[in-house]
Design an enzyme around this catalytic site. Sequence first.
Site, PDB file in Angstrom:
ATOM      1  N   SER A   7      18.425 -36.434  50.751  1.00  0.00           N
ATOM      2  CA  SER A   7      17.485 -35.583  50.147  1.00  0.00           C
ATOM      3  C   SER A   7      16.519 -36.375  49.163  1.00  0.00           C
ATOM      4  CB  SER A   7      18.264 -34.730  49.132  1.00  0.00           C
ATOM      5  OG  SER A   7      19.153 -35.285  48.136  1.00  0.00           O
ATOM      6  N   HIS A  65      17.272 -32.543  56.786  1.00  0.00           N
ATOM      7  CA  HIS A  65      17.766 -32.034  55.430  1.00  0.00           C
ATOM      8  C   HIS A  65      18.215 -30.701  55.268  1.00  0.00           C
ATOM      9  CE1 HIS A  65      16.611 -31.468  50.949  1.00  0.00           C
ATOM     10  NE2 HIS A  65      18.165 -32.049  51.099  1.00  0.00           N
ATOM     11  N   GLU A 106      14.530 -29.046  56.308  1.00  0.00           N
ATOM     12  CA  GLU A 106      13.371 -29.834  56.387  1.00  0.00           C
ATOM     13  C   GLU A 106      13.636 -30.983  57.376  1.00  0.00           C
ATOM     14  OE1 GLU A 106      11.535 -29.932  51.959  1.00  0.00           O
ATOM     15  OE2 GLU A 106      13.491 -30.981  52.244  1.00  0.00           O
ATOM     16  N   ASN A 122      12.187 -30.752  47.320  1.00  0.00           N
ATOM     17  CA  ASN A 122      12.544 -31.511  46.339  1.00  0.00           C
ATOM     18  C   ASN A 122      11.226 -31.943  45.639  1.00  0.00           C
ATOM     19  OD1 ASN A 122      15.252 -30.642  46.572  1.00  0.00           O
ATOM     20  ND2 ASN A 122      15.783 -32.643  47.401  1.00  0.00           N
TER      21      ASN A 122
END
Length: 591
Positions: A121, A142, A154, A192
């Site tokens: 991540s 991800h 992702e 993120n």
Amino acid sequence: MARDITTVGVVGLGTMGAGIAEVLARGGVRVIGVEIDDAAAERGLARMRHSTARAVERGKLTADDERALYERVSVGSDLGAVADADLVLEAVPEQLDLKQELFAQLDKVCRPDTILATNTSSLSVTELSVATGRSARVVGLHFFNPAPVMPLVEVVRTVVTEPEVLDDVVALAEKLGKEPVVAGDRAGFIANGLLFAYLNHAAAMFEEKYATRGDIDAAMRFGCGLPMGPLAVLDLVGIDTAYNILQQMYRQSRDRLHAPAPILKQMATAGLLGRKSGRGFYRYEEPGSSQVVPDADVTAPVPGTARRVETVGVVGSGTMATGIVEVFAKAGYTVTFVARSDAKVGAVTGGLTRSFDRQVQRGRLSEADRDAALGRVTGTTNLEDLATVDLVVEAVVEELSVKRALFENFDEICKPGAVLATTTSSLPVIECAMATGRPEDVVGMHFFNPAPVMKLVEVVRTVTTSDDVVATVHEVCRRTKKHAVDCGDRAGFIVNALLFPYLNDAVKMLQANYASADEIDTAIKTGAGFPMGPFELLDVVGLDVSLAIQQVLFAEFREPGWAPATLLEHLVTAGYLGRKTGRGFRDYAKK
């Protein structure tokens, strides 16, 4: 044409790895799970069985499908078992050296055409790929926790990732029923990258004692419609996990806004890790519980004695002013509103009547209550008619000179002890207060649009505001069924100070051609659970309004990372202001 990936190795069967293995098996893929030893592998399989059993109980998976799922799953401790897999995905702890060593081993074990993927991540996919002799066949994949529930994946490309590898992995994600978005290899990827800067800012705001933990979280839930406040999200993610992600983001980006707030390191060191330890920003009934134990932050009374308020004055005739009049009238207050002309008085009255009539038609208001509320409202063009009100709220244009002149008039007209409030969303409340001879009676009362619907009111106290005035506004909010949060008098208050830097970051991400507006919106809605993506929200708010707020924030805090994105400035200059002009980040005229 994308290759059909039928066998996937999953290395690491902790919470994340077991969840990914379940998703793959549910999608008809053969899964080979590998752990450090057989006992750990069995624990990973137990995690999967616990998850699928709950799915069966809830009717989201049939017993037959569950049995078929496990016929496709094998687990063990032999890394060589993944030798013939089409794709191998690692989900081991977020340690660069550990992952690099694993990738080097997989490079030797797997077929030359096997795709190697990481669920990292925060770490650089490129740095992981160079541990192999097949950098072009390494990709980020991800998933978000919990993997069986969260729809976003992702797909992270490096500068050397082969296009056909991306196509294969995107096709796999779609086959699993996920929403893949393709992102480049940079700190935090999309979700993120935007989310953790926002969470970090919230932690810093709490650390500065600008607002309480509960008020920060309530402000973002009620002001933005988010499912959870930022500090509650940090507790859910894990304080140590959040700290490590921010550390990695800062290491790659060198952006000061990614440097973890000191309180995160302190909490992680002290073992205050959030839900998993039973205490983080909140205290929980037990480790792993989601049940918050109330404490002084939640139960502390508002200091001061509330003044009696039965009559309210509202100055303004726009959408916000009309909504505020409606809020007060429905709550039983006698309301006098002041507009600049008889035509505007009529417009406000007409708007109120239409709103109340719609509520009657939908069964949300009785005819008797509608008539009573309208009967409590009087419109005028004369400020002198505010002489006897207990509370006056201005909701005029966001120009400081106009507001200051209005507060000078309030000072002369309003009776002693009247509370004088401004609904400004960005201007200094103290400037309005010092235009009067009674700055202790002046307070910010920031409603959100549409006022009759949005529950939040930010109660903004200046260095001169008295406790009694703050207590009075809290009592008024209680009576009008609004949720009051307290904050100090600085640009953006709570909501805008957290929201608009995040929106500005999204524009910068688009400006850098990192991802498309659609991909960024999808990532935030499906990965972070936000009700709207940043570009959807910007177009609704108005790009001119958004730019003005960002300029105020930058001017006050002088934070280089908060300088308005050039793309936002250019769109405003071109007159592309969002939905209200038919074009913003998207072209609505074509729809």
